[in-house]
Motif scaffolding. Structure first.
Motif, PDB file in Angstrom:
ATOM      1  N   UNK A   1      48.030   7.701   5.259  1.00 15.01           N
ATOM      2  CA  UNK A   1      48.154   9.070   6.091  1.00 15.01           C
ATOM      3  C   UNK A   1      48.950   9.596   7.013  1.00 15.01           C
ATOM      4  N   UNK A   2      49.672   8.709   7.736  1.00 13.93           N
ATOM      5  CA  UNK A   2      50.195   8.973   8.929  1.00 13.93           C
ATOM      6  C   UNK A   2      52.022   9.541   8.487  1.00 13.93           C
ATOM      7  N   UNK A   3      51.849   8.702   6.882  1.00  6.00           N
ATOM      8  CA  UNK A   3      53.670   9.035   6.356  1.00  6.00           C
ATOM      9  C   UNK A   3      52.882  10.512   5.385  1.00  6.00           C
TER      10      UNK A   3
ATOM     11  N   UNK B   1      32.319   6.179   1.221  1.00  8.73           N
ATOM     12  CA  UNK B   1      31.227   5.960   2.466  1.00  8.73           C
ATOM     13  C   UNK B   1      29.483   5.865   1.418  1.00  8.73           C
ATOM     14  N   UNK B   2      29.208   6.401   0.104  1.00  9.45           N
ATOM     15  CA  UNK B   2      28.488   6.674  -0.702  1.00  9.45           C
ATOM     16  C   UNK B   2      27.977   5.349  -1.344  1.00  9.45           C
TER      17      UNK B   2
ATOM     18  N   UNK C   1      51.379  19.660  -2.283  1.00 11.79           N
ATOM     19  CA  UNK C   1      51.125  18.532  -2.718  1.00 11.79           C
ATOM     20  C   UNK C   1      50.657  16.739  -2.286  1.00 11.79           C
ATOM     21  N   UNK C   2      51.445  17.326  -0.342  1.00 10.23           N
ATOM     22  CA  UNK C   2      50.664  16.502   0.226  1.00 10.23           C
ATOM     23  C   UNK C   2      49.053  17.065   0.792  1.00 10.23           C
ATOM     24  N   UNK C   3      49.185  17.895   0.850  1.00  9.93           N
ATOM     25  CA  UNK C   3      47.598  18.276   1.268  1.00  9.93           C
ATOM     26  C   UNK C   3      46.672  18.155  -0.266  1.00  9.93           C
TER      27      UNK C   3
ATOM     28  N   UNK D   1      41.948  11.706  -1.460  1.00  9.63           N
ATOM     29  CA  UNK D   1      42.042  10.552  -0.533  1.00  9.63           C
ATOM     30  C   UNK D   1      40.800  10.797   0.842  1.00  9.63           C
ATOM     31  N   UNK D   2      40.324  12.144   1.107  1.00  9.58           N
ATOM     32  CA  UNK D   2      39.461  12.020   1.358  1.00  9.58           C
ATOM     33  C   UNK D   2      38.187  11.841   1.249  1.00  9.58           C
TER      34      UNK D   2
END
Length: 275
Positions: free
Chosen positions: A173-175, A217-218, A201-203, A209-210
């Motif tokens: 994520x930092x990358x 989580x679910x 593309x990064x967005x 990932x989100x």
């Protein structure tokens, strides 16, 4: 992208061409894009990601110009297996972030280093996440917005596997944040087609990932907080092709580690938990 001067040689940007290696597969897509970098009028070239130890492929790279330098984006064999042989064929040093993949006196790559070769300025960007030793190469003068050779950090299609535990989601994520700051640079991936905008593309990658984190989580709410990687993969990646099942489990392991690390941090801090 169309052939330019030799068998398999294709134009990918103003300063780059590539030859597609004959190693297609579930993880390598059509094969590894082995890039050739040079400024107009230069006979010397820089090879990025020689690819597999395939003699015809390596001979094609060696004959595309006077190979001055060989660079690799990370340690995986579909990028590095041919490096030592290409050094034998050309005499060019091989440089990577991991010293174990350097040959012929090539020094390990350093984050922020500016390499000048074949008339091209190449900036090394540390890009851990896919692997701990992943790097990208920024060519700021390649077209209006520049270009970035992204290795496996950003692919031409699909999403990147995190080779956990060597590759971690926090690093990845930092990358992505670092790469997004480069704006609309052309994406020159090691697998798949060239893409027009690194920022876009990064967005998309971050959004994906989100979404996966939300799914995990679910799954944990249903399975329990101590659910295994296999159990979570069964829930989140149900029906995935067996050829990429291991990759799915690696990604789940990386995401579970990330979430559980956040959970520990919040419990140690404000007493909150990840929900």
């Amino acid at each position: 992208m169309t052939p330019v001067t030799g068998p398999g040689l294709q134009r990918s940007s103003g300063l780059t061409q590539f030859i597609l290696a004959p190693n297609p597969g579930p993880m390598s897509l059509d094969g590894t894009n082995s890039y050739l970098l040079r400024a107009p009028g230069h006979s010397a070239v820089v090879v990025v990601d020689p690819g597999p130890d395939d003699e015809p492929h390596l001979e094609a790279l060696a004959s595309a110009g006077v190979v001055e330098l060989v660079l690799v984006t990370h340690r995986h064999a579909d990028h590095t297996a041919g490096s030592a042989r290409l050094h034998e064929l050309t005499g060019a040093p091989v440089r990577a972030a991991d010293h174990r993949h350097c040959h012929g006196g090539g020094a390990p790559l350093a984050d922020g280093e500016l390499i000048q070769a074949a008339g091209v300025d190449i900036t090394v960007l540390a890009a851990p996440g896919h692997t701990s030793d992943s790097v990208c190469f920024h060519l700021a003068a390649d077209g209006q917005h520049g270009s970035v050779l992204t290795g496996d950090t950003v692919l031409g299609r699909g999403t990147t596997v995190l080779d956990f535990p060597d590759g971690t989601l926090g690093d990845y994520l930092a990358t992505l944040d670092r790469l997004e700051a480069l704006g609309n640079a052309t994406v020159l991936p090691a697998h798949g087609p060239v893409l027009p905008s690194l920022r876009d593309i990064v967005r998309d990658y971050r959004r994906h990932r989100e979404e996966r984190l939300a799914q995990i989580r679910a799954a944990l709410r249903t399975l329990g907080g101590d659910a295994s990687v296999r159990e979570v993969a069964d829930a989140v990646y149900a029906g995935v092709d067996p050829s990429v099942r291991r990759a799915a489990e690696l990604s789940v392991a990386a995401q579970l580690s990330y979430l559980r690390g956040l959970e520990r941090g919040r419990q140690d801090g404000a007493g909150e938990t990840v929900g």
